[in-house]
Enzyme design. Structure first.
Site, PDB file in Angstrom:
ATOM      1  N   LYS A 139      14.506  15.940   9.124  1.00 50.89           N
ATOM      2  CA  LYS A 139      15.955  16.074   9.133  1.00 50.89           C
ATOM      3  C   LYS A 139      16.333  16.750  10.378  1.00 50.89           C
ATOM      4  O   LYS A 139      15.609  17.668  11.015  1.00 50.89           O
ATOM      5  CB  LYS A 139      16.416  16.837   8.032  1.00 50.89           C
ATOM      6  CG  LYS A 139      17.979  17.022   8.087  1.00 50.89           C
ATOM      7  CD  LYS A 139      18.623  15.862   8.038  1.00 50.89           C
ATOM      8  CE  LYS A 139      18.191  14.843   6.904  1.00 50.89           C
ATOM      9  NZ  LYS A 139      18.842  13.425   6.887  1.00 50.89           N
ATOM     10  N   GLN A 146      22.131  19.386   2.836  1.00 51.36           N
ATOM     11  CA  GLN A 146      21.246  19.165   1.729  1.00 51.36           C
ATOM     12  C   GLN A 146      20.753  20.640   1.334  1.00 51.36           C
ATOM     13  O   GLN A 146      20.209  20.700   0.143  1.00 51.36           O
ATOM     14  CB  GLN A 146      20.098  18.242   2.256  1.00 51.36           C
ATOM     15  CG  GLN A 146      20.852  16.637   2.281  1.00 51.36           C
ATOM     16  CD  GLN A 146      20.917  16.381   3.550  1.00 51.36           C
ATOM     17  OE1 GLN A 146      21.567  17.213   4.480  1.00 51.36           O
ATOM     18  NE2 GLN A 146      20.574  14.924   4.207  1.00 51.36           N
ATOM     19  N   ARG A 186      16.398   2.184   4.731  1.00 54.49           N
ATOM     20  CA  ARG A 186      16.213   3.488   5.679  1.00 54.49           C
ATOM     21  C   ARG A 186      15.056   3.435   6.421  1.00 54.49           C
ATOM     22  O   ARG A 186      13.790   3.682   6.001  1.00 54.49           O
ATOM     23  CB  ARG A 186      16.455   4.890   4.821  1.00 54.49           C
ATOM     24  CG  ARG A 186      17.520   5.212   3.956  1.00 54.49           C
ATOM     25  CD  ARG A 186      17.667   6.784   3.563  1.00 54.49           C
ATOM     26  NE  ARG A 186      17.967   7.439   4.847  1.00 54.49           N
ATOM     27  CZ  ARG A 186      18.246   8.644   4.961  1.00 54.49           C
ATOM     28  NH1 ARG A 186      17.690   9.462   3.806  1.00 54.49           N
ATOM     29  NH2 ARG A 186      18.539   9.587   5.901  1.00 54.49           N
ATOM     30  N   ASP A 239       9.397  13.241   7.116  1.00 55.03           N
ATOM     31  CA  ASP A 239       9.924  11.821   6.575  1.00 55.03           C
ATOM     32  C   ASP A 239       8.759  10.700   7.389  1.00 55.03           C
ATOM     33  O   ASP A 239       8.617   9.593   6.672  1.00 55.03           O
ATOM     34  CB  ASP A 239      11.142  11.681   6.971  1.00 55.03           C
ATOM     35  CG  ASP A 239      12.052  12.077   6.315  1.00 55.03           C
ATOM     36  OD1 ASP A 239      12.706  11.542   5.276  1.00 55.03           O
ATOM     37  OD2 ASP A 239      12.532  13.221   6.543  1.00 55.03           O
ATOM     38  N   ALA A 242      11.513  11.244   1.482  1.00 52.91           N
ATOM     39  CA  ALA A 242      10.577  10.206   1.886  1.00 52.91           C
ATOM     40  C   ALA A 242       9.788   9.783   0.554  1.00 52.91           C
ATOM     41  O   ALA A 242       9.643   8.578   0.056  1.00 52.91           O
ATOM     42  CB  ALA A 242       9.698  10.482   2.980  1.00 52.91           C
ATOM     43  N   ARG A 274      17.136  10.297  -1.792  1.00 51.77           N
ATOM     44  CA  ARG A 274      16.827  10.810  -0.473  1.00 51.77           C
ATOM     45  C   ARG A 274      15.485  11.531  -0.661  1.00 51.77           C
ATOM     46  O   ARG A 274      15.082  11.933  -1.628  1.00 51.77           O
ATOM     47  CB  ARG A 274      17.850  11.409   0.146  1.00 51.77           C
ATOM     48  CG  ARG A 274      18.548  12.521  -0.857  1.00 51.77           C
ATOM     49  CD  ARG A 274      18.833  13.876  -0.117  1.00 51.77           C
ATOM     50  NE  ARG A 274      17.682  14.294   0.542  1.00 51.77           N
ATOM     51  CZ  ARG A 274      16.910  15.145   0.024  1.00 51.77           C
ATOM     52  NH1 ARG A 274      17.044  15.346  -1.373  1.00 51.77           N
ATOM     53  NH2 ARG A 274      15.870  15.839   0.861  1.00 51.77           N
TER      54      ARG A 274
END
Length: 356
Positions: free
Chosen positions: A254, A202, A92, A243, A53, A51
């Site tokens: 996020k 995270q 994604r 991202d 970007a 995970r």
């Protein structure tokens, strides 16, 4: 700046196979997962084994190599290339780097097949060479971002960050945490307050683990405690990753990032976004045009198999929110720091990055 060594690989190409550090098992277990084919990589991306970007961009680049595999005939090789690229790009939608990595390697593959020189095995070798170069490029971008961002931090400071924008999210030392690591390596007394980052933690599982390994002081807080940290004067700067950055400077990051930007503005604390220029999508005019991934409701109802919510309750689970450009003090890229990024300045900044 002293070298930053963290002692793990987020992803690597090993023995003709992409290998990922399984981030779903951190911090309790450091386990590497071989990825034999595109469906396995798509599954790994969806489950957040990999995970962030930039790391997704690197994984996507290697994924195209995985897609063509051992195809020995031109038509089959091209079919595998196109099917793999399509599946990977869709895995994604918010993280633009995934598409960047996939598209770069796929474009090379199409060109090699059109030219028709050599065998498919030779083309596959070229794709792998290019994917490795893409990975190395991301590592270099992270080092440059860290250098530029570290200069913004005072000699003694506490940085608040959200989610994980460290080595686990990139092909190098990270973006937001790359700034922290570079400042730490330069001898600055930098500490971090890490939001836990619900619903998948995270910050708690990944950011705290990284920082502990690097010897950077870190304190974990629940997401709702951020306001009290600002009010108590504990935060000197906010540094987050991204991202996707729209052409006008709006930032997808996020879920839970917007409140931090608003709090930073209220309390007079700089709010920095650290991201490579590859994360800027000039084809996306503003934040309203950024596709925001919606994830499963069970992630909100509980965690790791333990259900906290009552049976049947509905849940909303957007993976990202979009912070308006007006709340961003500066965008830190490999080219330097762009203060108050807007449409004109961001386009010029990215043009300089691509030409440099």
């Amino acid at each position: 700046m002293a070298a930053v060594e963290l002692g793990f690989d987020t992803l690597r190409w090993q023995e003709d196979c992409l290998v990922l550090l399984d981030q779903t098992r951190l911090p309790r277990e450091e386990r590497y997962l071989p990825i034999p084919d595109v469906p396995a990589l798509v599954d790994a991306i969806l489950r957040l084994v990999v995970r962030g970007a930039p790391a997704l961009g690197c994984a996507g680049a290697y994924g195209v190599v995985t897609a063509v595999g051992d195809a020995a005939e031109r038509q089959e090789w091209l079919q595998r290339l196109e099917a793999g690229a399509t599946a990977l790009r869709a895995a994604r939608p918010t993280a633009v780097n995934l598409a960047v990595g996939v598209d770069r390697i796929a474009a090379l593959g199409r060109r090699l097949a059109d030219e028709g020189q050599g065998r498919p095995a030779d083309w596959t070798a070229r794709l792998l060479e290019s994917a490795r170069a893409f990975h190395a490029e991301d590592a270099a971008l992270c080092r440059a971002i860290g250098h530029h961002g570290a200069e913004l931090l005072p000699e003694t400071c506490t940085v608040l960050t959200h989610c994980n924008a460290g080595a686990l999210a990139t092909g190098g030392i990270g973006t937001a945490l790359g700034v922290v690591y570079a400042a730490h390596a330069a001898g600055k007394r930098v500490a971090v307050i890490a939001d836990e980052t619900r619903p998948l933690l995270q910050g708690a599982r990944l950011t705290a683990w990284e920082l502990q390994r690097a010897g950077v002081p870190v304190r974990l807080q629940c997401d709702g405690a951020a306001g009290s940290a600002f009010q108590a004067g504990l935060v000197d700067a906010v540094v987050v990753g991204a991202d996707r950055v729209a052409a006008n400077g709006d930032v997808a990051k996020k879920i839970g990032t917007i409140p931090l930007a608003q709090l930073a503005r209220e309390f007079g604390v700089p709010f920095y976004v650290a991201a490579p220029s590859t994360t800027v999508d000039l084809g996306c005019p503003d934040g309203r045009s950024i596709p925001v991934e919606q994830r499963g409701a069970d992630e909100v109802r509980g965690y790791a198999g333990a259900v906290a919510a009552p049976d049947g309750v509905e849940a909303r689970n957007p993976a990202f929110d979009v912070t308006p450009a007006a709340l961003v003090t500066g965008l830190i890229t490999e080219r330097g720091v762009l203060a108050s990024p807007g449409a004109a300045s961001l386009a010029a900044h990215c043009a300089a990055a691509s030409s440099g």
